[in-house]
Motif scaffolding. Structure first.
Motif, PDB file in Angstrom:
ATOM      1  N   ILE A 709       0.854  -1.191   0.000  1.00  0.00           N
ATOM      2  CA  ILE A 709       0.000   0.000   0.000  1.00  0.00           C
ATOM      3  C   ILE A 709       0.886   1.236   0.000  1.00  0.00           C
ATOM      4  CG2 ILE A 709      -1.739   1.317   1.267  1.00  0.00           C
ATOM      5  CD1 ILE A 709      -2.831  -1.315   2.337  1.00  0.00           C
ATOM      6  N   LYS A 710       0.621   2.143  -0.950  1.00  0.00           N
ATOM      7  CA  LYS A 710       1.393   3.383  -1.055  1.00  0.00           C
ATOM      8  C   LYS A 710       0.509   4.557  -0.658  1.00  0.00           C
ATOM      9  CE  LYS A 710       4.321   1.523  -4.720  1.00  0.00           C
ATOM     10  NZ  LYS A 710       4.850   1.694  -6.111  1.00  0.00           N
ATOM     11  N   PHE A 711       0.976   5.315   0.333  1.00  0.00           N
ATOM     12  CA  PHE A 711       0.231   6.474   0.809  1.00  0.00           C
ATOM     13  C   PHE A 711       0.774   7.741   0.165  1.00  0.00           C
ATOM     14  CE2 PHE A 711      -0.086   3.403   4.303  1.00  0.00           C
ATOM     15  CZ  PHE A 711      -1.430   3.444   4.603  1.00  0.00           C
ATOM     16  N   THR A 712      -0.127   8.640  -0.220  1.00  0.00           N
ATOM     17  CA  THR A 712       0.273   9.975  -0.668  1.00  0.00           C
ATOM     18  C   THR A 712      -0.506  10.997   0.148  1.00  0.00           C
ATOM     19  OG1 THR A 712      -1.397   9.974  -2.420  1.00  0.00           O
ATOM     20  CG2 THR A 712       0.828   9.223  -3.004  1.00  0.00           C
ATOM     21  N   ILE A 713       0.102  12.191   0.326  1.00  0.00           N
ATOM     22  CA  ILE A 713      -0.506  13.208   1.162  1.00  0.00           C
ATOM     23  C   ILE A 713      -0.190  14.581   0.594  1.00  0.00           C
ATOM     24  CG2 ILE A 713       1.487  13.322   2.723  1.00  0.00           C
ATOM     25  CD1 ILE A 713      -0.504  13.696   5.049  1.00  0.00           C
ATOM     26  N   THR A 714      -1.117  15.508   0.714  1.00  0.00           N
ATOM     27  CA  THR A 714      -0.890  16.863   0.217  1.00  0.00           C
ATOM     28  C   THR A 714       0.088  17.599   1.125  1.00  0.00           C
ATOM     29  OG1 THR A 714      -2.884  17.531   1.405  1.00  0.00           O
ATOM     30  CG2 THR A 714      -3.109  17.063  -0.941  1.00  0.00           C
ATOM     31  N   ASN A 715       0.585  18.736   0.642  1.00  0.00           N
ATOM     32  CA  ASN A 715       1.603  19.490   1.379  1.00  0.00           C
ATOM     33  C   ASN A 715       1.113  20.051   2.709  1.00  0.00           C
ATOM     34  OD1 ASN A 715       3.517  19.057  -0.588  1.00  0.00           O
ATOM     35  ND2 ASN A 715       3.024  20.941  -1.712  1.00  0.00           N
ATOM     36  N   GLN A 734       9.623   5.110   8.034  1.00  0.00           N
ATOM     37  CA  GLN A 734       9.633   6.462   7.479  1.00  0.00           C
ATOM     38  C   GLN A 734       9.188   6.510   6.020  1.00  0.00           C
ATOM     39  OE1 GLN A 734      10.755   9.276   9.516  1.00  0.00           O
ATOM     40  NE2 GLN A 734      10.302   7.643  10.981  1.00  0.00           N
ATOM     41  N   SER A 735       9.112   5.369   5.384  1.00  0.00           N
ATOM     42  CA  SER A 735       8.686   5.317   3.984  1.00  0.00           C
ATOM     43  C   SER A 735       7.189   5.601   3.880  1.00  0.00           C
ATOM     44  CB  SER A 735       8.997   3.927   3.421  1.00  0.00           C
ATOM     45  OG  SER A 735       8.374   3.731   2.185  1.00  0.00           O
ATOM     46  N   PRO A 736       6.712   6.112   2.732  1.00  0.00           N
ATOM     47  CA  PRO A 736       5.271   6.336   2.565  1.00  0.00           C
ATOM     48  C   PRO A 736       4.519   5.085   2.111  1.00  0.00           C
ATOM     49  CG  PRO A 736       6.436   7.180   0.669  1.00  0.00           C
ATOM     50  CD  PRO A 736       7.500   6.700   1.622  1.00  0.00           C
ATOM     51  N   GLU A 737       5.159   3.924   2.182  1.00  0.00           N
ATOM     52  CA  GLU A 737       4.487   2.696   1.757  1.00  0.00           C
ATOM     53  C   GLU A 737       4.719   1.580   2.763  1.00  0.00           C
ATOM     54  OE1 GLU A 737       6.381   2.333  -2.050  1.00  0.00           O
ATOM     55  OE2 GLU A 737       7.817   0.866  -1.285  1.00  0.00           O
ATOM     56  N   ILE A 746      -1.280   1.174   8.275  1.00  0.00           N
ATOM     57  CA  ILE A 746      -1.639   2.501   8.787  1.00  0.00           C
ATOM     58  C   ILE A 746      -0.580   3.524   8.419  1.00  0.00           C
ATOM     59  CG2 ILE A 746      -2.889   1.537  10.760  1.00  0.00           C
ATOM     60  CD1 ILE A 746      -0.474   2.603  12.495  1.00  0.00           C
ATOM     61  N   ALA A 747      -1.012   4.770   8.358  1.00  0.00           N
ATOM     62  CA  ALA A 747      -0.105   5.916   8.271  1.00  0.00           C
ATOM     63  C   ALA A 747      -0.510   6.885   9.365  1.00  0.00           C
ATOM     64  CB  ALA A 747      -0.195   6.587   6.908  1.00  0.00           C
TER      65      ALA A 747
END
Length: 782
Positions: A709-715, A734-737, A746-747
């Motif tokens: 699962i790869k998480f992305t987030i706005t600034n 620390q990785s976004p995935e 979870i993130a």
């Protein structure tokens, strides 16, 4: 009436009022100032000769804010010297530097810096002057900066943290300035650091007596000083105001002692954790020279030999858990929001007590216990002089030189927290505990505790007392409360041989016999399960995490939490678990989706429930009803597996009280996202847990899915950690995935702006994307 004269008088009054308010504001601004000192540090990992010098060039160092744990940022490696105890994460030396200026107008102030914790063996310099060293990474400490400060010029504070001497701990410690930092300025005459002590010798529903002892440190001139105390309730109402006056000599400490009676007080309790605030103001003449606020609670707690623990006149079993100081994916630098989420889940299980295993925690951890209604066993050390396996180079190297200062600082810092009901001065200590010689080491620590707080009992977590003979030698009978880890039958036998002993299970497993020892023995005050949450370290490779918690690192319920819920929850509960492999093999899991539908035909089922009777259904067909066993054991069925829905219905007095069901999942189709917090403020301690769950096209969770699962987030937001709870995963926090584990990942996110929205998305190859948004709201001011 002379209009112009009247108007002139009004203007004059307004002018005078304005000047008075301005003067009052200016006077108040001359009192205590507490400045958040977390932002704007420079950091580098490794030894750097000369980094303590003011003119050292740190321009190429990494810019960051603290709290900061650089160890959790590293990679797992079996060769790392932290080894089994430290969870195979990196160790070493880290340097921090920060520059700041102070206005020359404040040159007569006294400045200090307060660290809530630096891991470990910290050295601190200001403008090249060494302020001191503190080996114990869990301790809070302060240094006086005043003699070495530059005014209207740049000041440089440098901190060296060293945990390179390994193995230093049996469990993960973290590394660096991992707790909050403050810069404090006061006038020469001021409230002494940790010098206010609030007790409540009388606490009933009709009458509360609040005793305040307030130490004033006078580094100024001799004079008469007035202390004003306001007691404010949890609604912000001032319920009592008192004043007293004292002459304090120069270069001395004055003690104000004040007893205040509160009619019909709101007692602090686990169900209603009512807090008061003592606002204290110090005046010289009419000039305010210092001010502080100290939260406290009005309560009475005691341990009684024949009936256990009592709070405000009510007999209460301590249903506790032990908690280490790490927060999983965030390491040792744990935002309050992480603890808040964990505490909420512990409350759901019925937990009402926490043991700080095995060291002082961050101050805000105890604040949260005060606010949420947990009673606390506040513990100081895991080792004295004797070393422990996998932590041979830990606090045992420093105990002789530092135990007294560290113990004093823990008690002075923590003693106003109403949540604390008992202190522990050691866990499974391996030093000689023979009596009377071995007892002296215990007694010297107990004496220091009681010198600074004589209102609470002292214990320690005894280790195999039948082997060490402390029950026979005379050691145990000297203890305020006899605390023992495991082997409940020994503790039961010890009390029954000595009915005057107060007894408490300081560390316990999840098995039913240990629960029954608490349930059925009135004198057993409570128990603290090992543990509330899985924690980093104390694990054998490829495992990196000790997995004895009620919840895993990511906050997922485990089998033992479901069972504990049926024993401890005041509400009706029903939980279904099955063995993951055919014919009773494998682990207990909460779903109806086997790994292999073709080979799974014999499902061993357990249902945990506190209901009078439970009926089990498979695809709407009843598989029978089982009444509640007298010993609280789970209800069992052997079921021939069928794809579809399994359901358990719990009834009390013939009426449905609780139920749970699981449906077999199809192929993974999409990701759904949930959030623990609908809003966030731009604050380091405010976080939201984003849970990505893989489901089939009907929305049923796919418990066996392990997609990346790869998480992305706005600034407007930041991912501060990812996790899945898998104890053998070596993926980066620390990785976004993160790979899904049991169908989830979870993130943990934080806001980075003051307004707007945070958009979070979760993707996995071949699955429909999940998305969610969080609104950023203004930060609440105290």
């Amino acid at each position: 009436m002379n209009y112009f004269k009247t108007k002139h008088s009004q203007q004059l009054r307004f002018t005078l009022l304005f000047l008075f308010l301005a003067l009052a504001t200016n006077v108040f601004s001359q009192a205590r100032k507490v400045i958040n000192f977390d932002s704007g540090w420079q950091f580098i990992k490794g030894e750097v000769p000369g980094a303590e010098k003011p003119l050292f060039d740190d321009a190429q160092w990494r810019k960051l804010d603290v709290p900061h744990d650089w160890s959790i940022e590293g990679s797992y490696d079996r060769a790392n010297p932290s080894a089994r105890g430290g969870g195979y994460l990196p160790t070493g030396i880290g340097w921090y530097r920060k520059t700041f200026k102070i206005d020359k107008a404040d040159a007569k102030k006294i400045y200090s810096i307060e660290f809530d914790g630096v891991m470990a063996n910290s050295d601190v310099w200001i403008n090249g002057k060494h302020l001191g060293k503190r080996p114990y990474g869990y301790i809070s400490f302060t240094y006086d900066l005043t003699p070495y400060l530059n005014f209207d010029k740049t000041n440089v504070i440098a901190v060296r943290a060293d945990n390179s001497i390994q193995p230093a701990s049996r469990y993960y410690t973290g590394a660096g300035i991992y707790r909050h930092v403050r810069l404090v300025s006061v006038n020469p005459t001021h409230f002494k650091h940790w010098g206010t002590f609030i007790t409540t010798p009388i606490a009933t529903a009709t009458k509360g007596v609040v005793n305040l002892k307030v130490e004033i440190e006078n580094k100024g001139i001799v004079g008469d000083y007035k202390l004003q105390i306001e007691i404010i309730d949890n609604k912000g109402k001032v319920v009592k105001t008192v004043e007293s006056q004292k002459n304090i000599s120069a270069n001395s400490t004055g003690l104000f002692s004040q007893e205040i009676e509160i009619t019909n007080p709101k007692l602090w309790d686990i169900g209603e954790p009512n807090l008061y605030t003592a606002t204290t103001k110090l005046y010289s003449g009419k000039t305010l020279i210092d001010n502080q606020t100290v939260p406290f609670g009005i309560k009475k707690s005691e341990f009684i030999a024949e009936s256990g623990f009592w709070l405000n006149g009510k007999n209460l079993k301590l249903k506790g858990v032990c908690l280490h100081h790490d927060g999983g994916a965030v390491g040792a630098a744990v935002p309050v929001g992480v603890w808040k989420e964990r505490f909420k889940k512990l409350k759901e299980v019925g937990v009402n007590a926490i043991r700080t295993a095995h060291n002082p925690v961050a101050p805000e951890f105890l604040d949260l216990c005060d606010q949420m209604g947990f009673v606390v066993m506040d513990e100081t050390f895991d080792t004295w002089n004797s070393a422990k396996h996998n932590g041979e180079k830990g606090y045992n190297l420093y105990f002789t030189d530092w135990w007294e200062q560290d113990t004093k600082d823990v008690i002075l810092r923590d003693r106003n927290h109403p949540s604390i009901v008992i202190y522990s001065i050691g866990n499974e200590i391996h030093d000689d505990l023979s009596y009377p010689e071995g007892y002296k080491k215990y007694k010297m620590q107990e004496d220091v505790v009681k010198k600074y707080d004589d209102t609470r009992p002292v214990t320690m977590a005894l280790f195999r007392p039948a082997n060490s003979k402390v029950y026979l030698s005379g050691f145990a009978e000297q203890m305020d409360v006899v605390g023992q880890n495991y082997r409940e039958n020994e503790l039961v036998a010890a009390h029954e041989a000595h009915p005057n002993w107060k007894v408490l299970g300081t560390e316990n497993t999840h098995v039913i016999s240990q629960w029954l020892a608490l349930r059925d023995k009135p004198y057993m005050a409570g128990q603290f399960l090992w543990t509330g949450y899985d924690y980093l370290g104390e694990a054998d490779w490829p495992e990196t995490t000790n997995n004895q918690g009620l919840f895993d690192r990511a906050g997922n319920w485990k089998q033992q939490a479901l069972q504990r819920d049926s024993w401890w929850s005041p509400e009706p509960v029903v939980h279904i678990v099955r063995k993951s492999e055919n014919a009773g093999a494998g682990n207990w899991v909460g779903d109806w989706t086997p790994n292999d539908f073709d080979t799974y035909d014999n499902a061993k089922i357990q249902v945990y429930s506190n209901c009078d009777e439970v009926e089990l259904f498979l695809n709407e067909k009843s598989l029978g009803t089982v009444k509640k066993p007298a010993d609280d054991s789970p209800r069992e069925w052997n079921v021939t597996f069928e794809e579809g829905t399994i359901k358990a219905i719990g009834k009390n007095n013939g009426k449905i009280a609780a139920q749970e069901e699981f449906t077999s999942a199809g192929k993974p189709s999409k990701i759904i996202i949930t959030k623990s917090n609908p809003t966030l403020a731009n604050n380091w301690d405010d976080v939201s847990f984003i849970t990505a769950t893989i489901v089939d096209d009907k929305g049923i969770p796919c418990a066996n899915a392990d997609n990346l699962i790869k998480f992305t987030i706005t600034n407007s937001g930041k991912i501060i950690g990812v996790d899945n709870g898998n104890i053998i995963s070596h993926e980066s926090y620390q990785s976004p995935e993160r790979s899904a584990y049991s169908g989830k990942a979870i993130a943990i996110i934080r806001a980075t702006q003051d307004t707007g929205k945070i958009e979070i998305k979760a993707n996995a190859e071949g699955l429909a994307e999940g998305s969610i948004s969080i609104e950023i709201v203004p930060e609440k001011k105290n």
